[in-house]
Design a protein around this motif. Structure first.
Motif, PDB file in Angstrom:
ATOM      1  N   ASN A 219       0.761  -1.477   0.154  1.00 40.86           N
ATOM      2  CA  ASN A 219       0.638   0.326   0.732  1.00 40.86           C
ATOM      3  C   ASN A 219       0.570   1.420  -0.283  1.00 40.86           C
ATOM      4  OD1 ASN A 219      -2.188  -1.890   0.272  1.00 40.86           O
ATOM      5  ND2 ASN A 219      -1.942  -1.866   2.001  1.00 40.86           N
ATOM      6  N   LYS A 220       1.875   1.190  -0.702  1.00 40.54           N
ATOM      7  CA  LYS A 220       2.931   2.337  -0.702  1.00 40.54           C
ATOM      8  C   LYS A 220       2.030   3.410  -1.944  1.00 40.54           C
ATOM      9  CE  LYS A 220       7.551   2.121  -1.438  1.00 40.54           C
ATOM     10  NZ  LYS A 220       8.320   1.950  -1.596  1.00 40.54           N
ATOM     11  N   LEU A 221       2.064   4.713  -0.497  1.00 40.02           N
ATOM     12  CA  LEU A 221       1.054   5.964  -0.499  1.00 40.02           C
ATOM     13  C   LEU A 221       2.596   7.115  -1.847  1.00 40.02           C
ATOM     14  CD1 LEU A 221      -0.671   7.168   1.882  1.00 40.02           C
ATOM     15  CD2 LEU A 221      -1.714   5.803  -0.083  1.00 40.02           C
ATOM     16  N   VAL A 222       2.223   7.756  -2.604  1.00 39.14           N
ATOM     17  CA  VAL A 222       2.806   8.241  -3.470  1.00 39.14           C
ATOM     18  C   VAL A 222       3.129  10.046  -3.156  1.00 39.14           C
ATOM     19  CG1 VAL A 222       3.950   9.392  -5.619  1.00 39.14           C
ATOM     20  CG2 VAL A 222       3.397   6.596  -5.350  1.00 39.14           C
ATOM     21  N   TYR A 223       3.602  10.621  -2.350  1.00 40.77           N
ATOM     22  CA  TYR A 223       3.497  11.364  -1.667  1.00 40.77           C
ATOM     23  C   TYR A 223       4.147  13.025  -2.622  1.00 40.77           C
ATOM     24  CZ  TYR A 223       2.964   8.830   2.851  1.00 40.77           C
ATOM     25  OH  TYR A 223       2.335   8.251   3.877  1.00 40.77           O
ATOM     26  N   TYR A 224       4.439  12.460  -3.445  1.00 40.02           N
ATOM     27  CA  TYR A 224       5.333  13.862  -4.111  1.00 40.02           C
ATOM     28  C   TYR A 224       4.349  13.800  -5.213  1.00 40.02           C
ATOM     29  CZ  TYR A 224       6.850   9.475  -6.747  1.00 40.02           C
ATOM     30  OH  TYR A 224       7.665   8.383  -7.289  1.00 40.02           O
ATOM     31  N   HIS A 225       3.186  13.560  -5.400  1.00 43.87           N
ATOM     32  CA  HIS A 225       2.418  13.555  -6.572  1.00 43.87           C
ATOM     33  C   HIS A 225       0.933  13.503  -6.399  1.00 43.87           C
ATOM     34  CE1 HIS A 225       4.483  13.379 -10.530  1.00 43.87           C
ATOM     35  NE2 HIS A 225       5.386  12.057 -10.043  1.00 43.87           N
ATOM     36  N   GLN A 226       0.862  14.308  -4.812  1.00 37.21           N
ATOM     37  CA  GLN A 226      -0.473  13.951  -4.387  1.00 37.21           C
ATOM     38  C   GLN A 226      -1.531  15.056  -4.891  1.00 37.21           C
ATOM     39  OE1 GLN A 226       0.558  15.492  -0.379  1.00 37.21           O
ATOM     40  NE2 GLN A 226      -1.749  15.379   0.609  1.00 37.21           N
ATOM     41  N   LYS A 227      -2.736  15.350  -4.676  1.00 36.65           N
ATOM     42  CA  LYS A 227      -3.396  16.492  -5.628  1.00 36.65           C
ATOM     43  C   LYS A 227      -5.083  16.062  -4.645  1.00 36.65           C
ATOM     44  CE  LYS A 227      -2.783  13.907 -10.395  1.00 36.65           C
ATOM     45  NZ  LYS A 227      -3.496  13.484 -11.336  1.00 36.65           N
ATOM     46  N   PHE A 228      -4.913  17.391  -5.121  1.00 36.52           N
ATOM     47  CA  PHE A 228      -5.897  17.928  -3.713  1.00 36.52           C
ATOM     48  C   PHE A 228      -7.107  18.483  -4.821  1.00 36.52           C
ATOM     49  CE2 PHE A 228      -2.109  18.869  -1.888  1.00 36.52           C
ATOM     50  CZ  PHE A 228      -2.283  18.681  -0.686  1.00 36.52           C
ATOM     51  N   ARG A 229      -8.104  18.260  -4.054  1.00 40.35           N
ATOM     52  CA  ARG A 229      -9.465  18.627  -4.519  1.00 40.35           C
ATOM     53  C   ARG A 229      -9.633  20.286  -5.268  1.00 40.35           C
ATOM     54  NH1 ARG A 229     -13.874  20.264  -1.371  1.00 40.35           N
ATOM     55  NH2 ARG A 229     -13.906  19.830   0.686  1.00 40.35           N
ATOM     56  N   ARG A 230     -10.788  20.262  -5.762  1.00 36.89           N
ATOM     57  CA  ARG A 230     -10.113  21.707  -6.237  1.00 36.89           C
ATOM     58  C   ARG A 230     -11.592  22.204  -5.287  1.00 36.89           C
ATOM     59  NH1 ARG A 230      -6.308  24.755  -7.544  1.00 36.89           N
ATOM     60  NH2 ARG A 230      -7.809  26.254  -8.506  1.00 36.89           N
ATOM     61  N   VAL A 231     -11.401  23.773  -4.108  1.00 38.94           N
ATOM     62  CA  VAL A 231     -11.964  24.199  -3.382  1.00 38.94           C
ATOM     63  C   VAL A 231     -12.960  25.671  -4.381  1.00 38.94           C
ATOM     64  CG1 VAL A 231     -11.926  23.369  -1.690  1.00 38.94           C
ATOM     65  CG2 VAL A 231     -10.638  25.186  -1.988  1.00 38.94           C
ATOM     66  N   PRO A 232     -14.147  25.548  -3.645  1.00 41.92           N
ATOM     67  CA  PRO A 232     -14.514  27.167  -4.206  1.00 41.92           C
ATOM     68  C   PRO A 232     -13.840  28.693  -3.258  1.00 41.92           C
ATOM     69  CG  PRO A 232     -16.343  25.837  -2.174  1.00 41.92           C
ATOM     70  CD  PRO A 232     -15.239  25.440  -2.633  1.00 41.92           C
ATOM     71  N   ASP A 233     -13.636  29.220  -4.438  1.00 39.50           N
ATOM     72  CA  ASP A 233     -12.644  30.725  -4.494  1.00 39.50           C
ATOM     73  C   ASP A 233     -13.259  31.048  -2.674  1.00 39.50           C
ATOM     74  OD1 ASP A 233     -10.636  30.102  -6.192  1.00 39.50           O
ATOM     75  OD2 ASP A 233     -12.162  31.540  -7.547  1.00 39.50           O
ATOM     76  N   LEU A 234     -13.087  32.110  -2.542  1.00 35.10           N
ATOM     77  CA  LEU A 234     -13.369  33.464  -1.443  1.00 35.10           C
ATOM     78  C   LEU A 234     -14.439  33.864  -2.000  1.00 35.10           C
ATOM     79  CD1 LEU A 234      -9.963  34.544  -0.025  1.00 35.10           C
ATOM     80  CD2 LEU A 234     -11.745  33.141   1.699  1.00 35.10           C
TER      81      LEU A 234
END
Length: 171
Positions: A59-74
């Motif tokens: 179950n190796k995680l790849v931390y250097y390609h972490q993708k964040f979901r886009r959230v609404p702007d301010l």
């Protein structure tokens, strides 16, 4: 070629190892303690660690390609929604770091081309120079003059001021 070595200076090693003289019939306590430690502490810990490492390797995680979901702007956050404010701020910081890295990469490409081409870089690196100028212009229009304590709210206000100035000039 020199003759054989001097037998007195370099004696031959003994042909057989001497046998250990046992003084007693009792077993060695050091050997008993080392075996006891190995089977009671070392072997279970090593086996457990190997099992955990085996599970982790599957179950190796790849931390250097972490993708964040886009959230609404301010601008899309409801008034008083502090979680949304925080998420928008963290997204702005990630975008800011990404834009900084983009500028660094383009700058490194331009420097490499200048180094490679020497004095004729103006002519041969025109594409890199134009790309660097566009990227820095866009970066400065978005993040320039925000100061050391830049954040998403200041950047949004700067963008609004730029839009209002553009509307005032066109009117």
């Amino acid at each position: 070629m020199p003759g054989d070595h001097d037998m007195g200076a370099y004696p031959e090693p003994p042909r057989q190892t001497p046998a250990v003289d046992k003084q007693t019939a009792l077993p060695n306590p050091e050997l008993i303690l080392s075996k006891l430690f190995y089977y009671s502490v070392d072997l279970p810990v090593t086996t457990f660690r190997d099992a955990i490492d085996n599970i982790r390797s599957r179950n190796k995680l790849v931390y250097y390609h972490q993708k964040f979901r886009r959230v609404p702007d301010l601008t899309d956050c409801q008034e008083g929604d502090y979680v949304c404010y925080y998420e928008a701020e963290m997204q702005w910081r990630r975008d800011y770091k990404v834009d900084q890295e983009i500028v660094k990469v383009i700058q490194e490409r331009l420097k490499a081309c200048q180094q490679r081409e020497g004095n004729s870089y103006q002519q041969n690196c025109a594409k890199e120079i134009q790309q660097f100028n566009e990227v820095t212009k866009n970066y400065l229009s978005r993040y320039g003059d925000l100061g050391a304590y830049a954040n998403g709210r200041k950047c949004l206000m700067k963008q609004k001021e730029r839009m209002m100035a553009a509307q005032a000039q066109s009117a």
